[in-house]
Motif scaffolding. Structure first.
Motif, PDB file in Angstrom:
ATOM      1  N   LYS A 110     -45.944 -56.081 -42.051  1.00  0.00           N
ATOM      2  CA  LYS A 110     -45.089 -55.499 -41.007  1.00  0.00           C
ATOM      3  C   LYS A 110     -43.612 -55.550 -41.433  1.00  0.00           C
ATOM      4  O   LYS A 110     -42.868 -54.583 -41.239  1.00  0.00           O
ATOM      5  N   ALA A 113     -42.955 -52.827 -43.864  1.00  0.00           N
ATOM      6  CA  ALA A 113     -42.889 -51.526 -43.187  1.00  0.00           C
ATOM      7  C   ALA A 113     -41.556 -51.349 -42.462  1.00  0.00           C
ATOM      8  O   ALA A 113     -41.044 -50.233 -42.352  1.00  0.00           O
ATOM      9  N   GLN A 114     -40.976 -52.448 -41.968  1.00  0.00           N
ATOM     10  CA  GLN A 114     -39.713 -52.368 -41.242  1.00  0.00           C
ATOM     11  C   GLN A 114     -38.515 -52.192 -42.175  1.00  0.00           C
ATOM     12  O   GLN A 114     -37.540 -51.530 -41.819  1.00  0.00           O
ATOM     13  N   LYS A 118     -41.253 -45.568 -47.786  1.00  0.00           N
ATOM     14  CA  LYS A 118     -42.618 -45.445 -48.300  1.00  0.00           C
ATOM     15  C   LYS A 118     -42.685 -45.544 -49.818  1.00  0.00           C
ATOM     16  O   LYS A 118     -43.625 -46.126 -50.363  1.00  0.00           O
ATOM     17  N   ARG A 121     -42.681 -49.299 -50.725  1.00  0.00           N
ATOM     18  CA  ARG A 121     -43.484 -50.287 -50.006  1.00  0.00           C
ATOM     19  C   ARG A 121     -44.568 -50.926 -50.859  1.00  0.00           C
ATOM     20  O   ARG A 121     -44.831 -52.127 -50.745  1.00  0.00           O
ATOM     21  N   THR A 315     -50.747 -51.208 -48.444  1.00  0.00           N
ATOM     22  CA  THR A 315     -49.716 -50.214 -48.217  1.00  0.00           C
ATOM     23  C   THR A 315     -50.259 -48.972 -47.532  1.00  0.00           C
ATOM     24  O   THR A 315     -49.519 -48.254 -46.839  1.00  0.00           O
ATOM     25  N   SER A 318     -49.369 -48.800 -43.758  1.00  0.00           N
ATOM     26  CA  SER A 318     -48.063 -48.264 -43.354  1.00  0.00           C
ATOM     27  C   SER A 318     -47.927 -46.794 -43.712  1.00  0.00           C
ATOM     28  O   SER A 318     -47.076 -46.091 -43.165  1.00  0.00           O
ATOM     29  N   ARG A 323     -44.971 -48.177 -37.476  1.00  0.00           N
ATOM     30  CA  ARG A 323     -44.753 -49.588 -37.759  1.00  0.00           C
ATOM     31  C   ARG A 323     -45.140 -50.502 -36.602  1.00  0.00           C
ATOM     32  O   ARG A 323     -45.502 -51.659 -36.816  1.00  0.00           O
ATOM     33  N   VAL A 326     -48.763 -51.500 -37.328  1.00  0.00           N
ATOM     34  CA  VAL A 326     -49.153 -51.947 -38.668  1.00  0.00           C
ATOM     35  C   VAL A 326     -49.806 -53.324 -38.656  1.00  0.00           C
ATOM     36  O   VAL A 326     -50.883 -53.528 -39.219  1.00  0.00           O
TER      37      VAL A 326
END
Length: 395
Positions: A110, A113-114, A118, A121, A315, A318, A323, A326
């Motif tokens: 998480k 993702a924040q 992409k 990630r 990954t 996400s 998010r 996730v």
């Protein structure tokens, strides 16, 4: 990123202590193969149930508070192993450890993702995921001298105390990114109804048992097949898990680099997953290797390929979900993986008990699991993309 890497490292230090001590404790406490299978399988059950809870916790209260609570729980559970001697006692300690440790990956995925776009990630996931292998290496270097010098109980106490050092740094340094006044949380029912969720569930259910086999049974395999005792475990484990580190970071980097060069997210991620799956196939020949370092080499490639796979599989969540969902999806898939591992661990103990320690059928399953998982993932989600409709928050 450094804090997430550190959390994963201490997580795996605590998780691996029992695996390293397993041959010693088996002889000292007179465990059978099924006794040991029962102990480690309770870790899997509690970890799986915990993932459902912790994924929800991270989505509701945020990573900072959620991961701090999880680390405190697993630190106390890790040190609690020093207080028990019976099979039942170790089972309870492992269950509590598993429940606490279940917070790490939902929180870390998480946070990535924040904080990351992409294209970065998978690499970011590969970096924090590399902590799992560093943790095993640290445990392999720390546990034998502590256990041989002070006794096995102190190995659990000393490694569990490392978590509290990390926790102090986390509370002092980490802050959650700015959030909307009200960030909706997607219902489990809505998530379970999505093919994207089932793709992740399948990926975890078929491959998590393999990784947990390496963690909990590999020292016993080396002991039974090549006579590697506690004092000699460090070198093989360091080689295997350094290779796993290389795989974790390289696998995450590769798919991100392909995406930056214009490949679609779908093509980049699945190409990386396919490479990993193919590299793991030869692991089925490890029991027939005949020589220690040949077997270690085969398992090293498989461990690196698993972490390559894992960095990209995490990954995909996400890639496919917003998010705010996730951590919940990671929790659901992780729960499936750990319950699958529970069954595989019990089966492993039964096979070894009834065949007099024949690891060949077990490694055959390990070698083919990833190709099967990837085929099912592709059938479920021919393209890695968000669910067709916006996920509605249902309280």
């Amino acid at each position: 990123m450094a804090l997430l890497f550190g959390a994963t490292t201490v997580n795996y230090v605590d998780r691996q202590v029992l695996g390293i001590l397993a041959p010693t404790l088996t002889r000292e406490l007179h465990w059978t193969e099924t006794d040991y299978a029962a102990i480690v399988s309770w870790f899997s059950v509690a970890y799986g149930l915990g993932l459902l809870v912790m994924g929800r916790v991270m989505d509701r209260i945020g990573v900072r508070a959620g991961l701090a609570i999880a680390v405190l729980v697993w630190s106390l559970a890790a040190m609690g192993h020093a207080l028990v001697r019976t099979v039942a006692g170790f089972g309870v300690a492992r269950a509590l450890l598993g429940f606490g440790e279940s917070g790490n990956f939902p929180a870390a995925v998480k946070a990535v993702a924040q904080w990351f776009p992409k294209s970065e990630r998978a690499l970011a996931t590969g970096v924090f995921n590399a902590g799992s292998n560093v943790g095993v290496v640290v445990a392999a270097l720390l546990v034998p001298p502590i256990a041989l010098g002070l006794g096995w109980r102190w190995a659990f106490v000393a490694t569990g105390a490392l978590d509290l050092i990390w926790l102090t740094l986390w509370v002092a340094l980490y802050r959650d990114p700015a959030r909307p006044p009200r960030e909706d949380t997607t219902s489990w029912g809505s998530l379970i109804g999505r093919r994207q969720t089932w793709a992740f569930i399948v990926g975890k259910a078929l491959t998590d048992p393999v990784w947990l086999f390496y963690l909990f049974w590999l020292p016993k395999f080396l002991d039974a097949s090549f006579g590697v005792r506690l004092a000699g475990l460090a070198a093989p484990l360091v080689v295997i898990y350094v290779a796993a580190d290389v795989g974790s970071i390289t696998g995450g980097w590769m798919s991100g680099e392909l995406i930056k060069r214009g490949w679609s997210v779908n093509r980049g991620r699945k190409t990386a997953l396919l490479i990993a799956a193919l590299c793991i196939v030869p692991t089925m020949f490890a029991p027939a290797a005949g020589r220690l370092w040949v077997a270690v080499g085969i398992v090293s490639v498989a461990a690196g390929a698993h972490q390559w796979w894992s960095a990209n599989l995490y990954t995909t969540v996400s890639d496919m979900f917003p998010r705010e969902a996730v951590a919940s999806v990671v929790g659901i898939g992780g729960c499936a993986g750990l319950f699958s591992a529970f069954g595989f661990q019990r089966l492993t103990g039964t096979i070894l008990q009834t065949t007099g320690g024949n690891y060949a059928p077990i490694f055959a399953v390990l070698g083919l699991a990833y190709l099967g998982a990837l085929a099912l993932i592709h059938l479920l989600v021919p393209r890695l993309e968000p669910p067709e409709a916006t996920l509605a928050a249902q309280g």
